[in-house]
Design a protein around this motif. Structure first.
Motif, PDB file in Angstrom:
ATOM      1  N   ARG A  75       0.917  -1.660   0.104  1.00  0.00           N
ATOM      2  CA  ARG A  75      -0.430   0.208   0.179  1.00  0.00           C
ATOM      3  C   ARG A  75       1.176   1.047  -0.206  1.00  0.00           C
ATOM      4  O   ARG A  75       1.502   1.954   0.830  1.00  0.00           O
ATOM      5  N   LEU A  76       0.433   2.424  -0.411  1.00  0.00           N
ATOM      6  CA  LEU A  76       1.147   3.743  -0.885  1.00  0.00           C
ATOM      7  C   LEU A  76       0.089   4.600  -0.650  1.00  0.00           C
ATOM      8  O   LEU A  76      -1.053   4.197  -0.953  1.00  0.00           O
ATOM      9  N   THR A  77       0.058   5.569   0.270  1.00  0.00           N
ATOM     10  CA  THR A  77      -0.624   6.579   0.359  1.00  0.00           C
ATOM     11  C   THR A  77       0.565   7.866   0.559  1.00  0.00           C
ATOM     12  O   THR A  77       1.349   7.916   1.015  1.00  0.00           O
ATOM     13  N   PHE A  78      -0.326   9.373  -0.467  1.00  0.00           N
ATOM     14  CA  PHE A  78       0.223  10.450  -0.263  1.00  0.00           C
ATOM     15  C   PHE A  78      -0.944  10.994   0.148  1.00  0.00           C
ATOM     16  O   PHE A  78      -1.974  11.446  -0.123  1.00  0.00           O
ATOM     17  N   GLY A  79      -0.639  12.461   1.239  1.00  0.00           N
ATOM     18  CA  GLY A  79      -1.574  12.933   1.600  1.00  0.00           C
ATOM     19  C   GLY A  79      -1.007  14.075   1.976  1.00  0.00           C
ATOM     20  O   GLY A  79       0.159  14.637   2.241  1.00  0.00           O
ATOM     21  N   ASN A  80      -1.468  14.746   3.238  1.00  0.00           N
ATOM     22  CA  ASN A  80      -1.325  15.723   3.543  1.00  0.00           C
ATOM     23  C   ASN A  80      -2.578  15.968   4.878  1.00  0.00           C
ATOM     24  O   ASN A  80      -4.081  15.805   5.063  1.00  0.00           O
ATOM     25  N   TYR A  81      -1.308  17.081   5.845  1.00  0.00           N
ATOM     26  CA  TYR A  81      -1.967  16.843   7.534  1.00  0.00           C
ATOM     27  C   TYR A  81      -2.566  17.908   7.716  1.00  0.00           C
ATOM     28  O   TYR A  81      -2.816  18.323   8.169  1.00  0.00           O
ATOM     29  N   GLY A  82      -2.806  18.920   6.755  1.00  0.00           N
ATOM     30  CA  GLY A  82      -2.689  20.460   6.324  1.00  0.00           C
ATOM     31  C   GLY A  82      -2.149  21.357   6.296  1.00  0.00           C
ATOM     32  O   GLY A  82      -0.896  21.493   6.789  1.00  0.00           O
ATOM     33  N   TYR A  87       2.854  14.603   3.219  1.00  0.00           N
ATOM     34  CA  TYR A  87       3.669  13.009   3.106  1.00  0.00           C
ATOM     35  C   TYR A  87       3.484  12.094   2.424  1.00  0.00           C
ATOM     36  O   TYR A  87       2.700  11.629   1.682  1.00  0.00           O
ATOM     37  N   GLY A  88       4.181  11.237   2.083  1.00  0.00           N
ATOM     38  CA  GLY A  88       3.558  10.067   1.116  1.00  0.00           C
ATOM     39  C   GLY A  88       4.231   8.921   2.831  1.00  0.00           C
ATOM     40  O   GLY A  88       5.128   8.565   3.662  1.00  0.00           O
ATOM     41  N   HIS A  89       3.325   7.374   2.421  1.00  0.00           N
ATOM     42  CA  HIS A  89       3.611   6.810   3.845  1.00  0.00           C
ATOM     43  C   HIS A  89       3.414   5.011   2.856  1.00  0.00           C
ATOM     44  O   HIS A  89       3.211   4.877   1.500  1.00  0.00           O
ATOM     45  N   ARG A 564      -9.830   9.521   0.854  1.00  0.00           N
ATOM     46  CA  ARG A 564     -10.025  10.439   2.011  1.00  0.00           C
ATOM     47  C   ARG A 564      -9.968  11.862   1.721  1.00  0.00           C
ATOM     48  O   ARG A 564      -8.939  12.349   1.519  1.00  0.00           O
ATOM     49  N   LEU A 565     -11.209  12.180   2.856  1.00  0.00           N
ATOM     50  CA  LEU A 565     -10.639  13.803   3.092  1.00  0.00           C
ATOM     51  C   LEU A 565     -11.213  13.906   4.173  1.00  0.00           C
ATOM     52  O   LEU A 565     -13.186  13.411   4.477  1.00  0.00           O
ATOM     53  N   ASN A 566     -10.872  15.103   4.856  1.00  0.00           N
ATOM     54  CA  ASN A 566     -11.140  15.492   6.664  1.00  0.00           C
ATOM     55  C   ASN A 566     -11.206  16.859   6.967  1.00  0.00           C
ATOM     56  O   ASN A 566     -10.646  16.734   6.691  1.00  0.00           O
ATOM     57  N   VAL A 567     -12.126  17.436   7.567  1.00  0.00           N
ATOM     58  CA  VAL A 567     -12.414  19.155   7.893  1.00  0.00           C
ATOM     59  C   VAL A 567     -11.625  19.291   9.407  1.00  0.00           C
ATOM     60  O   VAL A 567     -13.049  18.803   9.719  1.00  0.00           O
ATOM     61  N   ILE A 568     -11.428  19.907   9.896  1.00  0.00           N
ATOM     62  CA  ILE A 568     -11.376  19.101  11.430  1.00  0.00           C
ATOM     63  C   ILE A 568     -11.178  20.683  12.269  1.00  0.00           C
ATOM     64  O   ILE A 568     -10.766  21.896  10.914  1.00  0.00           O
ATOM     65  N   ASN A 569     -12.240  20.898  12.553  1.00  0.00           N
ATOM     66  CA  ASN A 569     -13.051  22.176  13.246  1.00  0.00           C
ATOM     67  C   ASN A 569     -13.103  23.267  12.088  1.00  0.00           C
ATOM     68  O   ASN A 569     -12.417  23.752  11.628  1.00  0.00           O
ATOM     69  N   THR A 587      -8.638  22.827   9.827  1.00  0.00           N
ATOM     70  CA  THR A 587      -7.459  21.848   9.235  1.00  0.00           C
ATOM     71  C   THR A 587      -7.704  20.929   8.334  1.00  0.00           C
ATOM     72  O   THR A 587      -9.091  20.433   8.628  1.00  0.00           O
ATOM     73  N   ILE A 588      -7.059  21.126   7.135  1.00  0.00           N
ATOM     74  CA  ILE A 588      -8.070  20.209   6.098  1.00  0.00           C
ATOM     75  C   ILE A 588      -6.953  19.160   5.693  1.00  0.00           C
ATOM     76  O   ILE A 588      -5.938  19.423   5.411  1.00  0.00           O
ATOM     77  N   ALA A 589      -7.567  17.738   6.303  1.00  0.00           N
ATOM     78  CA  ALA A 589      -6.205  16.820   5.509  1.00  0.00           C
ATOM     79  C   ALA A 589      -7.294  15.953   4.741  1.00  0.00           C
ATOM     80  O   ALA A 589      -8.462  15.660   4.677  1.00  0.00           O
ATOM     81  N   PHE A 590      -6.090  15.742   3.898  1.00  0.00           N
ATOM     82  CA  PHE A 590      -6.805  14.473   2.822  1.00  0.00           C
ATOM     83  C   PHE A 590      -5.925  13.625   2.313  1.00  0.00           C
ATOM     84  O   PHE A 590      -4.551  13.764   2.694  1.00  0.00           O
ATOM     85  N   SER A 591      -5.902  12.389   1.964  1.00  0.00           N
ATOM     86  CA  SER A 591      -4.887  11.010   1.191  1.00  0.00           C
ATOM     87  C   SER A 591      -5.731  10.464   0.301  1.00  0.00           C
ATOM     88  O   SER A 591      -6.448  10.348  -0.234  1.00  0.00           O
ATOM     89  N   VAL A 592      -4.345   9.744  -0.365  1.00  0.00           N
ATOM     90  CA  VAL A 592      -5.106   8.515  -1.253  1.00  0.00           C
ATOM     91  C   VAL A 592      -4.358   7.585  -0.730  1.00  0.00           C
ATOM     92  O   VAL A 592      -2.726   7.838  -1.544  1.00  0.00           O
TER      93      VAL A 592
END
Length: 596
Positions: A75-82, A87-89, A564-569, A587-592
């Motif tokens: 599994r490869l994940t690319f995303g953004n924590y805000g 990041y890449g995982h 995935r898409l998440n909006v925190i607060n 904070t807006i976070a998303f990943s694929v």
């Protein structure tokens, strides 16, 4: 709030920062638990001194780490924590052999960029796991984690005269206010099942961490300006050792079934400092909030950070325990146990020279009754030796050892399996703990203990699938909290600091039936008002936070794809996490994630 990657978790009004790592107690300093090594998080409500000793009065957080997978995982994940912190995982796992006896798992993470408020951050993590069945009855694993973490311009600590609202979407520290950490962790465990009557479990943990913290604290003035206090700690070295060995035996006496556990666990933590340790500088210039991030780094002195490493202090916790899980019949059962707990400190160098050790035999007892198959009721009593602590660097009495004392918990509760996938639980509890707090003295406060912090409360929790499409995790806590048996009459009956009497949270996921693979997610989190000082004159307002998100699962080129898409607060609420720390901004976070 988190420090070196480990969150400060509040359970039943008590804060805990020392994690449990695969069943081994760790000290917060230098523990650096990374999200990519975690398989799941276990929340153990209530006093957990029977298994782990003291220091977790409200509950414990056990981080269960990843193992090998039974089927190949790529599994490869690319995303953004805000902000711009992308990041890449990579997560890779499987078995070495066709019989599936020996396996592996590797997790690699790189993260860089700025947080949602412009704090530069850089993190590299590598987690490697080897495990397998050496024989049909013997299982073993070996795990290693490397973590290199750096964060600049970390938000300051606030010491307020009047609790005002501050814009959390901005940062208020210069870049040199930073937090750096480099950690090596090694873990191994062994499980032997020689027969159906006996199981031997053991584990050992070692961690070597180097960390450095530059922190700014702000003293609010009457004219709403701030005078900064600057703290600079040279590179510290933290070594954590921990382990346990437990023997489980199963047998019957007459018609009563027993699962008896005998065991020993121990943890050891050593902190080493270079030179004369932390340097404190108190400013004499008033600044507006908008001016603080332009403060130049002061001259810490020619000798700062020089010299060889020397032990500042060592801490040790030992637990010798015996426990019995007793089944009388299908309706009645009990759990009883004793823990001979020891907490010890040895201080050297800049903290002075002293030794402290205390031991206590603490009981645990629970009686369970099932009136019907789906309902379990229980009553329990627990004691724990609350470990002594060394006062931290931000206080005037830094290095002082606060003596260990006993904490107690009484609880009665009910659990109801509404269906196989939905659990309702409720509990009434009373927890008595030593009252420890900052006296908020100026220019530098002291951290002291006096009296008992008593929490009487009721909680209600519902978790699981309400329908095939709707999953929820929610609950609430109502408490009557206060200080009792204080030597200071002015404290008697006051509310403890940073403890909310009311909390309510609900998180939900809904799978849209007309769009296969699409789940909508959201949460509402309420925290009631709290007090920031022992006199109860500084009130932290209540707040409600909202999160929304979505998760979409599909297949592309016959490979699984998850977005995935998440909006925190969501509303951008300005709030205080506790008496010193600002809340998290929108904070807006998303990943694929994709398989390969």
């Amino acid at each position: 709030q988190n420090f070196t990657g480990v969150p400060f978790v509040t359970i039943r009004g008590f804060q805990t920062s020392s994690p449990v790592y695969d069943g081994i107690h760790l000290y917060a300093n230098g523990s650096a638990v990374s999200v990519i090594e975690i398989d799941r998080v276990e929340i153990l409500s209530g006093t957990s001194g029977f298994l782990y000793g003291g220091n977790r009065v409200g509950g414990a957080v056990n981080y269960v780490t990843k193992n090998s997978t039974n089927v190949p995982l790529r599994r490869l994940t690319f995303g953004n924590y805000g902000g711009t912190q992308f990041y890449g995982h990579a997560d890779i796992g499987g078995k070495f052999d066709d019989r599936g006896r020996f396996g592996y798992r590797a997790n690699l993470l790189y993260q860089g960029g700025d947080t949602a408020i412009g704090e530069p951050i850089n993190q590299k993590v590598a987690n490697i796991v080897l495990d397998g069945h050496l024989t049909d009855t013997l299982y073993a694993d070996v795990k290693y984690t490397y973590n290199d973490y750096s964060k600049e311009a970390t938000q300051p600590l606030f010491y307020m005269r009047e609790r005002i609202s501050i814009d959390t979407s901005k940062r208020y520290s210069p870049k040199w206010a930073s937090n750096d950490l480099e950690s090596h962790k090694a873990y191994t465990s062994l499980r032997w099942d020689p027969s159906k009557y006996f199981t031997l479990r053991s584990a050992f943990f070692y961690q070597d961490t180097r960390m450095r913290v530059n922190q700014i604290s702000l003293d609010e003035q009457a004219n709403k300006t701030f005078i900064p206090r600057m703290t600079n700690s040279p590179w510290e070295k933290h070594e954590n050792y921990g382990g346990y060995i437990y023997l489980d035996s199963r047998f019957s006496t007459f018609a009563v079934d027993h699962k008896l556990t005998l065991g020993y666990s121990s943890t050891f933590h050593e902190m080493l400092l270079r030179g004369n340790g932390t340097v404190y500088l108190s400013g004499n210039t008033n600044f507006l909030l908008s001016e603080l991030k332009n403060i130049a780094e002061p001259d810490w002195g020619a000798s700062f950070g020089s010299g060889s490493m020397a032990t500042a202090y060592t801490t040790r916790n030992d637990n010798i325990l015996i426990g019995d899980d007793i089944s009388f019949n299908d309706q009645w059962s009990a759990m009883v146990g004793l823990n001979y707990a020891t907490t010890a400190y040895k201080l050297d160098g800049i903290y002075g020279d002293s030794n402290y050790e205390k031991s206590k035999l603490t009981p645990t007892a629970s009686l369970l009754y099932k009136p019907i198959e789906k309902v379990t009721t229980y009553v329990s009593y627990m004691e724990a030796l609350e470990a002594s602590i060394i006062v931290g660097n931000t206080y005037a009495n830094r290095g002082e050892v606060l003596s260990p004392l006993l904490s107690k918990q009484y609880e009665v509760g009910l659990k109801y399996d509404i269906n196989p996938n939905l659990l309702l639980s409720t509990a009434l509890f009373r927890i008595e703990k030593t009252n420890r707090y900052s006296d908020l003295a100026t220019p530098i406060p002291r951290y002291v203990q006096d009296g008992l912090q008593v929490h009487n409360g009721v909680e209600l929790v519902l978790t699981g699938k309400v329908t095939d499409n709707l999953t929820i995790m929610g609950g609430g806590t109502l408490m009557d909290i206060g200080v009792e048996k204080s030597n200071d009459p002015a404290l008697e009956g006051k509310k403890p600091t940073n403890a909310a009497s009311r909390m309510g949270k609900i998180y939900a996921e809904y799978a849209l039936p007309w769009i296969p693979g699409l789940n909508l997610t959201g949460g509402i989190y309420y925290t009631g008002e709290r007090y920031a000082n022992v006199a109860n004159t500084d009130k932290i307002p209540s707040y409600t936070l909202y999160d929304i998100g979505a998760r979409y699962t599909t297949r592309v080129l016959d490979k699984a794809l998850i977005v995935r898409l998440n909006v925190i607060n969501l509303t951008g609420k300005n709030y205080w996490q506790d008496q010193y720390n600002l809340g998290v901004p929108r904070t807006i976070a998303f990943s694929v994630s994709t398989m390969f």
